[in-house]
Design a protein around this motif. Structure first.
Motif, PDB file in Angstrom:
ATOM      1  N   LEU A 431       0.820  -1.213   0.000  1.00 47.40           N
ATOM      2  CA  LEU A 431       0.000   0.000   0.000  1.00 47.40           C
ATOM      3  C   LEU A 431       0.854   1.263   0.000  1.00 47.40           C
ATOM      4  CD1 LEU A 431      -2.923  -0.928   2.438  1.00 47.40           C
ATOM      5  CD2 LEU A 431      -2.896  -0.952  -0.056  1.00 47.40           C
ATOM      6  N   GLY A 432       2.147   1.117   0.263  1.00 40.93           N
ATOM      7  CA  GLY A 432       3.035   2.266   0.185  1.00 40.93           C
ATOM      8  C   GLY A 432       3.090   2.882  -1.202  1.00 40.93           C
ATOM      9  N   ILE A 433       2.786   2.086  -2.224  1.00 43.35           N
ATOM     10  CA  ILE A 433       2.776   2.620  -3.592  1.00 43.35           C
ATOM     11  C   ILE A 433       1.722   3.712  -3.734  1.00 43.35           C
ATOM     12  CG2 ILE A 433       2.353   1.998  -6.015  1.00 43.35           C
ATOM     13  CD1 ILE A 433       3.508  -0.723  -5.459  1.00 43.35           C
ATOM     14  N   LEU A 434       0.678   3.649  -2.887  1.00 47.04           N
ATOM     15  CA  LEU A 434      -0.384   4.646  -2.936  1.00 47.04           C
ATOM     16  C   LEU A 434      -0.043   5.907  -2.153  1.00 47.04           C
ATOM     17  CD1 LEU A 434      -3.477   2.301  -2.458  1.00 47.04           C
ATOM     18  CD2 LEU A 434      -2.619   3.291  -4.585  1.00 47.04           C
ATOM     19  N   GLY A 435       1.102   5.913  -1.463  1.00 43.12           N
ATOM     20  CA  GLY A 435       1.518   7.110  -0.746  1.00 43.12           C
ATOM     21  C   GLY A 435       1.653   6.964   0.746  1.00 43.12           C
ATOM     22  N   VAL A 436       1.177   5.844   1.318  1.00 41.13           N
ATOM     23  CA  VAL A 436       1.387   5.589   2.743  1.00 41.13           C
ATOM     24  C   VAL A 436       2.853   5.223   2.932  1.00 41.13           C
ATOM     25  CG1 VAL A 436       0.632   4.248   4.740  1.00 41.13           C
ATOM     26  CG2 VAL A 436      -0.972   4.729   2.883  1.00 41.13           C
ATOM     27  N   ALA A 437       3.504   5.781   3.959  1.00 44.87           N
ATOM     28  CA  ALA A 437       4.962   5.660   4.077  1.00 44.87           C
ATOM     29  C   ALA A 437       5.420   4.320   4.633  1.00 44.87           C
ATOM     30  CB  ALA A 437       5.503   6.795   4.933  1.00 44.87           C
ATOM     31  N   THR A 438       4.916   3.225   4.042  1.00 46.97           N
ATOM     32  CA  THR A 438       5.421   1.898   4.392  1.00 46.97           C
ATOM     33  C   THR A 438       6.580   1.557   3.451  1.00 46.97           C
ATOM     34  OG1 THR A 438       3.827   0.808   2.921  1.00 46.97           O
ATOM     35  CG2 THR A 438       3.145   1.199   5.208  1.00 46.97           C
ATOM     36  N   LEU A 439       7.068   0.339   3.531  1.00 43.32           N
ATOM     37  CA  LEU A 439       8.220  -0.028   2.705  1.00 43.32           C
ATOM     38  C   LEU A 439       7.926   0.140   1.221  1.00 43.32           C
ATOM     39  CD1 LEU A 439       9.477  -3.113   4.722  1.00 43.32           C
ATOM     40  CD2 LEU A 439      10.877  -1.142   4.079  1.00 43.32           C
ATOM     41  N   GLY A 440       6.685  -0.133   0.810  1.00 43.15           N
ATOM     42  CA  GLY A 440       6.342   0.014  -0.602  1.00 43.15           C
ATOM     43  C   GLY A 440       6.516   1.427  -1.115  1.00 43.15           C
ATOM     44  N   PHE A 441       6.320   2.427  -0.256  1.00 38.50           N
ATOM     45  CA  PHE A 441       6.509   3.822  -0.656  1.00 38.50           C
ATOM     46  C   PHE A 441       7.959   4.071  -1.062  1.00 38.50           C
ATOM     47  CE2 PHE A 441       7.876   8.093   0.592  1.00 38.50           C
ATOM     48  CZ  PHE A 441       7.008   8.874  -0.157  1.00 38.50           C
ATOM     49  N   TYR A 442       8.881   3.567  -0.262  1.00 40.33           N
ATOM     50  CA  TYR A 442      10.299   3.786  -0.549  1.00 40.33           C
ATOM     51  C   TYR A 442      10.767   2.932  -1.726  1.00 40.33           C
ATOM     52  CZ  TYR A 442      10.238   6.174   3.935  1.00 40.33           C
ATOM     53  OH  TYR A 442       9.937   7.044   4.954  1.00 40.33           O
ATOM     54  N   ILE A 443      10.179   1.746  -1.874  1.00 42.67           N
ATOM     55  CA  ILE A 443      10.519   0.906  -3.027  1.00 42.67           C
ATOM     56  C   ILE A 443      10.075   1.586  -4.314  1.00 42.67           C
ATOM     57  CG2 ILE A 443       9.973  -1.279  -4.189  1.00 42.67           C
ATOM     58  CD1 ILE A 443       9.765  -2.532  -1.366  1.00 42.67           C
ATOM     59  N   ASP A 444       8.829   2.064  -4.319  1.00 45.04           N
ATOM     60  CA  ASP A 444       8.306   2.733  -5.509  1.00 45.04           C
ATOM     61  C   ASP A 444       9.103   4.001  -5.817  1.00 45.04           C
ATOM     62  OD1 ASP A 444       6.244   2.948  -7.591  1.00 45.04           O
ATOM     63  OD2 ASP A 444       5.549   4.697  -6.470  1.00 45.04           O
ATOM     64  N   SER A 445       9.478   4.755  -4.778  1.00 41.07           N
ATOM     65  CA  SER A 445      10.269   5.971  -4.990  1.00 41.07           C
ATOM     66  C   SER A 445      11.620   5.649  -5.606  1.00 41.07           C
ATOM     67  CB  SER A 445      10.461   6.710  -3.664  1.00 41.07           C
ATOM     68  OG  SER A 445       9.225   7.130  -3.129  1.00 41.07           O
ATOM     69  N   SER A 446      12.262   4.588  -5.123  1.00 39.22           N
ATOM     70  CA  SER A 446      13.564   4.195  -5.675  1.00 39.22           C
ATOM     71  C   SER A 446      13.448   3.792  -7.134  1.00 39.22           C
ATOM     72  CB  SER A 446      14.151   3.036  -4.857  1.00 39.22           C
ATOM     73  OG  SER A 446      14.423   3.430  -3.529  1.00 39.22           O
ATOM     74  N   ILE A 447      12.379   3.074  -7.467  1.00 41.72           N
ATOM     75  CA  ILE A 447      12.190   2.668  -8.863  1.00 41.72           C
ATOM     76  C   ILE A 447      11.915   3.877  -9.740  1.00 41.72           C
ATOM     77  CG2 ILE A 447      10.629   1.406 -10.411  1.00 41.72           C
ATOM     78  CD1 ILE A 447      10.391  -0.739  -8.251  1.00 41.72           C
ATOM     79  N   GLN A 448      11.095   4.808  -9.246  1.00 46.25           N
ATOM     80  CA  GLN A 448      10.820   6.019 -10.015  1.00 46.25           C
ATOM     81  C   GLN A 448      12.090   6.832 -10.251  1.00 46.25           C
ATOM     82  OE1 GLN A 448       7.891   6.792 -11.422  1.00 46.25           O
ATOM     83  NE2 GLN A 448       7.024   4.904 -10.592  1.00 46.25           N
ATOM     84  N   ASN A 449      13.015   6.792  -9.306  1.00 50.81           N
ATOM     85  CA  ASN A 449      14.286   7.521  -9.422  1.00 50.81           C
ATOM     86  C   ASN A 449      15.372   6.698 -10.100  1.00 50.81           C
ATOM     87  OD1 ASN A 449      13.256   9.811  -8.087  1.00 50.81           O
ATOM     88  ND2 ASN A 449      13.724   8.940  -6.078  1.00 50.81           N
ATOM     89  N   ILE A 450      14.978   5.566 -10.663  1.00 49.72           N
ATOM     90  CA  ILE A 450      15.889   4.646 -11.371  1.00 49.72           C
ATOM     91  C   ILE A 450      17.036   4.225 -10.453  1.00 49.72           C
ATOM     92  CG2 ILE A 450      16.968   4.188 -13.614  1.00 49.72           C
ATOM     93  CD1 ILE A 450      15.735   6.664 -14.706  1.00 49.72           C
TER      94      ILE A 450
END
Length: 488
Positions: A431-450
């Motif tokens: 659910l971090g991909i949706l903006g909640v600051a769980t691990l998925g948020f940081y994973i998605d951010s890293s992928i977006q930043n290549i």
């Protein structure tokens, strides 16, 4: 009656959740949430089934991805189950099922792109690990007597095919068909990363405020799930499985050089890739842990523990809705409809909808996790309560609920709840991909930043965290002597 260990364990988890609430971000941040919620419900009751182009294709591809991924996962899982006694196989299976389908999809998107193979593998890989575990447990419970009746000198393969498999075939078939329903939900949410399933069109409708279109998509998805027993027949399964790959659509050709570069360069930590030495690697890893991994782990655990307790609370409140010991047929029918909707809607879709209505915080995630998982557990223990024969002095209403039924189903309730603990954590991370600051948020951010090297480390941490929770859950269930059955 309640045993002392179950009471103590319950109060411990409730206390942890209360403490976690003090550190959580629970709020409604949208300007007018009730207006937005009203517009959404108006869209659901006034669905527009003709405004979305390609809707039939989206449904067809949702089904195709589910059938292909689940079929491939079941075959691989069955093969793994045959050697599941090997520790390396158990660890491998635990690892691949600990990573959510959306995380697998994000990984494969980096080198396969929007190719059908991305969606198929994103479902098949974690499902292989799930099938391996469940199939091995089913095979271990096979009746040994048929094997003892076979003639001396019967080969191991013949013994397996003619003595073990027939004894457990019905259970394998039942669980596989149940897993297909889970595959439909997994297939739908793959649309949120760009694959052409229902989730893709649902996200587009919500982002444009087209709630009637979104309502139509949700209704069609519920109908698709609810009618699975009507159109998924054993005789038709070979037709579906063979035909499904032909309806996945086409993607751009796979550039195998990108695949090689991803594994040999992209995921290699940047200090090693740039020949900066192990000293810089330590600095890189420390920065990753302090700024992303530890905050992500903390928020993931906090949200998981809150959602776990609210899931249990909702399940205990919901099971009377379908219990024959309460109300009449009309009430039970409405209760079934509510629980079918709750358990059929993936947490990710629920959280996405609530985030659009309430704004970004942990509240939409908690409600989404509790509704979906509470719906599943409420359905299971509600059905179990229907098999209970009441005592003559059972009473009525709250007395029947609190003194007769809850004490008798509480052990099963805890078993299901602890079984879903690891599943709730998997969903919390994604659910971090949706903006909640769980691990998925940081994973998605890293992928977006290549920064695929950082993303892979965080995905590995997520998997280890899920494996740890799964091990702790099994330990608690064993200590409390709780028996469980697999749930999606």
């Amino acid at each position: 009656m309640f045993s002392y260990p179950t009471i103590r364990t319950t109060f411990l988890f409730v206390a942890i959740a209360i403490i976690a609430l003090a550190f959580s971000d629970i709020a409604i941040t949208s300007i007018n949430p009730w207006r937005d919620l009203g517009r959404f419900f108006l869209g659901v009751v006034t669905p527009d089934f003709f405004s979305t182009e390609g809707l039939a294709t989206a449904i067809l591809r949702t089904v195709a991805f589910a059938f292909t991924g689940v079929a491939l996962g079941s075959v691989c899982g069955f093969l793994l189950a045959l050697v599941y006694r090997w520790r390396i196989v158990r660890l491998f299976s635990a690892f691949i099922r600990a990573i959510h389908e959306l995380f697998w999809a994000l990984i494969f998107l980096q080198f396969f792109g929007f190719h059908p193979l991305t969606g198929v593998l994103a479902i098949a890989i974690p499902y292989s690990g799930i099938f391996a575990k469940v199939y091995s447990e089913i095979l271990d419970e096979a009746d040994p007597e048929p094997r003892a009746l076979l003639p001396m000198g019967t080969s191991a393969i013949s013994m397996f095919l003619y003595a073990r498999v027939p004894d457990v075939w019905d259970r394998i078939r039942t669980y596989t068909s149940y897993r297909l329903e889970c595959g439909m939900r997994s297939s739908a949410i793959l649309g949120f990363v760009g694959l052409p399933t229902i989730g893709f069109y649902l996200e587009s409708s919500f982002s444009q405020g087209q709630y009637s279109e979104a309502g139509a998509l949700l209704i069609l998805f519920y109908v698709l799930i609810a009618t699975i027993p009507l159109w998924v027949k054993p005789k038709l399964l070979p037709v579906y499985v063979i035909g499904a790959p032909f309806f996945l659509g086409e993607g751009l050709p796979i550039v195998w050089g990108n695949v090689a570069r991803f594994f040999t360069e992209d995921i290699v930590p940047s200090p090693i890739r740039n020949n900066e030495g192990f000293g810089e690697l330590g600095v890189w890893f420390s920065d990753l842990m302090l700024t992303e991994a530890l905050p992500g782990i903390w928020n993931t655990v906090v949200l998981t523990q809150i959602a776990l307790v609210f899931t249990g609370l909702l399940a205990l409140l919901a099971f009377p809705l379908i219990s024959t010991h309460f109300g009449g047929p009309a009430r039970r029918t409405s209760g079934h409809i509510f629980l079918v909707i709750a358990r059929s809607t993936p947490e990710y879709i629920l959280a996405y909808i609530l985030l659009q209505l309430w704004g970004p915080s942990m509240l939409p995630a908690v409600v989404a996790l509790a509704l979906h998982n509470g719906g599943i557990i409420g359905h299971l223990i509600g059905r179990q309560s229907n098999t209970i024969k009441l005592r003559a002095d059972a009473g009525t209403g709250l007395n029947r609920y609190g003194y007769e039924l809850v004490p008798r189903i509480y052990s099963s309730f805890l078993a299901f709840l602890f079984y879903r603990w690891e599943i709730i954590m998997r969903e919390t991370a994604i659910l971090g991909i949706l903006g909640v600051a769980t691990l998925g948020f940081y994973i998605d951010s890293s992928i977006q930043n290549i920064q695929f090297d950082r993303a892979m480390v965080l995905i590995l941490i997520t998997a280890m965290l899920n494996i740890g929770i799964d091990s702790l859950s099994r330990l608690i269930r064993r200590r409390l002597a709780l028996q469980t059955m697999p749930t999606c």
